[in-house]
Design a protein around this motif. Sequence first.
Motif, PDB file in Angstrom:
ATOM      1  N   MET A 212       0.961  -1.234   0.104  1.00  0.00           N
ATOM      2  CA  MET A 212       0.091  -0.054  -0.094  1.00  0.00           C
ATOM      3  C   MET A 212       0.868   1.178  -0.029  1.00  0.00           C
ATOM      4  SD  MET A 212      -3.027  -0.987   2.718  1.00  0.00           S
ATOM      5  CE  MET A 212      -4.192   0.155   2.036  1.00  0.00           C
TER       6      MET A 212
ATOM      7  N   MET B 272       0.844   3.727   3.166  1.00  0.00           N
ATOM      8  CA  MET B 272       1.777   2.887   4.268  1.00  0.00           C
ATOM      9  C   MET B 272       2.549   1.998   3.785  1.00  0.00           C
ATOM     10  SD  MET B 272      -2.027   1.119   5.649  1.00  0.00           S
ATOM     11  CE  MET B 272      -0.988   0.063   7.048  1.00  0.00           C
TER      12      MET B 272
ATOM     13  N   HIS C  39       2.624  -3.917   4.373  1.00  0.00           N
ATOM     14  CA  HIS C  39       2.058  -5.083   3.523  1.00  0.00           C
ATOM     15  C   HIS C  39       2.926  -5.519   2.424  1.00  0.00           C
ATOM     16  CE1 HIS C  39      -1.464  -3.776   5.797  1.00  0.00           C
ATOM     17  NE2 HIS C  39      -1.669  -2.790   5.105  1.00  0.00           N
TER      18      HIS C  39
ATOM     19  N   MET D 156      -6.465  -5.319   3.340  1.00  0.00           N
ATOM     20  CA  MET D 156      -6.891  -4.075   3.800  1.00  0.00           C
ATOM     21  C   MET D 156      -7.540  -3.262   2.624  1.00  0.00           C
ATOM     22  SD  MET D 156      -4.431  -1.762   6.106  1.00  0.00           S
ATOM     23  CE  MET D 156      -4.939  -0.044   6.055  1.00  0.00           C
TER      24      MET D 156
HETATM   25 CU   LIG Z   1      -2.653  -1.049   4.882  1.00  0.00          CU
END
Ligand SMILES: [Cu+2]
Length: 163
Positions: free
Chosen positions: A107, A110, A114, A137
């Motif tokens: 991602m 962020m 992940h 997510m």
């Molecule tokens: Cu995330």
Amino acid sequence: MTRLIKPFAAAIPLVLLVLLAAPFASAQPAASCCNSPGLTPSGPKARTPEFKDLPKAGKKCWIGEVYYFIYEFDRTPKMGPAILKIQLFGKDGKQVTALDITGRSDMPSMRGAHDSGEVAFKLNRKGDYLLPVNIVMPGDWEVQLTFSRTKIVIFRGRLLFDV
Ligand SMILES: [Cu+2]
């Protein structure tokens, strides 16, 4: 009188030491300046390759003038595992498997949270390249694609999608 001279005399070697050490002290920052990564081609910029933003799923993505590929997911990406499929073609439109492809999903908002690491696509019998992408997510996702031939990278691209 001797009481006054004594501390002064004791200070002389100290002053000498500082004067002697000064050229060495000033030489050090100069040396570390020349070793600064910004001045060499192996700086942080050189280590972070650029990934070209790709057209949407189902569109032709050209790799120079010799190959193009089309990517798509097996279904609209939502939470859970999805399969990313890439079909590679020569400029004549014939499907080929001449390149190695790796993918790395994460991602962007962020980064690192992940990160799948670089994973090789696997070929199926039809000559499609397949990679499972685990969407854990909702939010913005990206897959960075690296195309190489005999270990030499010839193209880097990234695809973005929202879940
Ligand atoms: Cu995330």
